[in-house]
Write a protein that holds these residues in place. Structure first.
Motif, PDB file in Angstrom:
ATOM      1  N   THR A 148       0.853  -1.178   0.000  1.00  0.00           N
ATOM      2  CA  THR A 148       0.000   0.000   0.000  1.00  0.00           C
ATOM      3  C   THR A 148       0.894   1.234   0.000  1.00  0.00           C
ATOM      4  N   ALA A 149       0.307   2.385  -0.221  1.00  0.00           N
ATOM      5  CA  ALA A 149       1.091   3.618  -0.248  1.00  0.00           C
ATOM      6  C   ALA A 149       0.298   4.747   0.394  1.00  0.00           C
ATOM      7  N   ILE A 150       1.031   5.650   1.003  1.00  0.00           N
ATOM      8  CA  ILE A 150       0.449   6.866   1.551  1.00  0.00           C
ATOM      9  C   ILE A 150       1.069   8.036   0.802  1.00  0.00           C
ATOM     10  N   LEU A 151       0.223   8.899   0.276  1.00  0.00           N
ATOM     11  CA  LEU A 151       0.684  10.127  -0.352  1.00  0.00           C
ATOM     12  C   LEU A 151       0.422  11.267   0.621  1.00  0.00           C
ATOM     13  N   HIS A 152       1.457  12.010   0.930  1.00  0.00           N
ATOM     14  CA  HIS A 152       1.324  13.205   1.761  1.00  0.00           C
ATOM     15  C   HIS A 152       1.408  14.401   0.823  1.00  0.00           C
ATOM     16  N   LEU A 153       0.376  15.205   0.797  1.00  0.00           N
ATOM     17  CA  LEU A 153       0.325  16.393  -0.043  1.00  0.00           C
ATOM     18  C   LEU A 153       0.434  17.607   0.861  1.00  0.00           C
ATOM     19  N   CYS A 154       1.343  18.498   0.547  1.00  0.00           N
ATOM     20  CA  CYS A 154       1.552  19.679   1.369  1.00  0.00           C
ATOM     21  C   CYS A 154       0.303  20.559   1.355  1.00  0.00           C
ATOM     22  N   ALA A 155      -0.231  20.821   2.515  1.00  0.00           N
ATOM     23  CA  ALA A 155      -1.411  21.677   2.644  1.00  0.00           C
ATOM     24  C   ALA A 155      -1.025  23.137   2.816  1.00  0.00           C
ATOM     25  N   THR A 156       0.270  23.413   3.011  1.00  0.00           N
ATOM     26  CA  THR A 156       0.735  24.769   3.228  1.00  0.00           C
ATOM     27  C   THR A 156       1.083  25.448   1.909  1.00  0.00           C
ATOM     28  N   CYS A 157       1.589  24.699   0.940  1.00  0.00           N
ATOM     29  CA  CYS A 157       2.016  25.258  -0.347  1.00  0.00           C
ATOM     30  C   CYS A 157       0.896  26.010  -1.040  1.00  0.00           C
ATOM     31  N   GLU A 200       0.849  19.312   6.860  1.00  0.00           N
ATOM     32  CA  GLU A 200       1.435  20.645   6.951  1.00  0.00           C
ATOM     33  C   GLU A 200       2.861  20.593   6.428  1.00  0.00           C
ATOM     34  N   CYS A 201       3.365  21.653   5.972  1.00  0.00           N
ATOM     35  CA  CYS A 201       4.661  21.886   5.338  1.00  0.00           C
ATOM     36  C   CYS A 201       5.588  20.664   5.223  1.00  0.00           C
ATOM     37  N   LEU A 202       5.953  20.353   3.999  1.00  0.00           N
ATOM     38  CA  LEU A 202       6.920  19.286   3.724  1.00  0.00           C
ATOM     39  C   LEU A 202       8.313  19.855   3.449  1.00  0.00           C
ATOM     40  N   ASN A 203       8.501  21.143   3.710  1.00  0.00           N
ATOM     41  CA  ASN A 203       9.805  21.828   3.586  1.00  0.00           C
ATOM     42  C   ASN A 203      10.403  21.798   2.189  1.00  0.00           C
ATOM     43  N   ALA A 204       9.564  21.959   1.203  1.00  0.00           N
ATOM     44  CA  ALA A 204      10.037  22.130  -0.176  1.00  0.00           C
ATOM     45  C   ALA A 204       9.426  23.418  -0.709  1.00  0.00           C
ATOM     46  N   CYS A 205       9.449  24.442   0.114  1.00  0.00           N
ATOM     47  CA  CYS A 205       8.733  25.701  -0.133  1.00  0.00           C
ATOM     48  C   CYS A 205       9.179  26.423  -1.403  1.00  0.00           C
ATOM     49  N   GLY A 206      10.403  26.201  -1.848  1.00  0.00           N
ATOM     50  CA  GLY A 206      10.895  26.872  -3.045  1.00  0.00           C
ATOM     51  C   GLY A 206      10.247  26.388  -4.324  1.00  0.00           C
ATOM     52  N   LYS A 207       9.624  25.202  -4.289  1.00  0.00           N
ATOM     53  CA  LYS A 207       9.004  24.622  -5.485  1.00  0.00           C
ATOM     54  C   LYS A 207       7.659  23.991  -5.117  1.00  0.00           C
ATOM     55  N   PRO A 208       6.667  24.803  -4.776  1.00  0.00           N
ATOM     56  CA  PRO A 208       5.379  24.213  -4.403  1.00  0.00           C
ATOM     57  C   PRO A 208       4.695  23.580  -5.616  1.00  0.00           C
TER      58      PRO A 208
END
Length: 103
Positions: free
Chosen positions: A2-11, A34-42
């Motif tokens: 199975t897989a879990i996708l985490h989508l940044c809700a902050t971007c 919340e924030c996945l720390n890839a803010c430069g490329k949302p």
């Protein structure tokens, strides 16, 4: 697997996730995080399961829904989640910013 996708809700607050949820194969759970720390490329997205994990940035959850779903299918089919041939992932293969080894 199975897989879990985490989508940044902050971007992109309020991003539409319906088309993405509809495209995902069975066995994939989509979670807003919340924030996945890839803010430069949302927008940032990660895929995680019982094995290798991946972090992507510069993803459009609506426009890239088919490629995200293809990536999830490829991930679940790969032994331990280690994707050897990323061509089935479409545009997402160019959005990869990190691979996390299995523990």
């Amino acid at each position: 697997m199975t897989a879990i996708l985490h989508l940044c809700a902050t971007c992109r607050p309020g991003v539409e996730t319906g088309p993405l949820r509809d495209a995902l194969p069975e066995g994939v759970e989509l979670r807003l995080h919340e924030c996945l720390n890839a803010c430069g490329k949302p927008v940032a997205l990660s895929v995680q399961g019982r094995g290798t994990g991946y972090l992507f940035a510069g993803v459009d959850p609506v426009e890239d829904a088919a490629d995200i779903a293809a990536t999830a299918r490829t991930y679940m089919a790969a032994p331990g989640g280690a994707i050897e041939d990323a061509r089935p992932c479409g545009r997402l293969r160019f959005c990869l910013i990190g691979r996390l080894p299995a523990i």
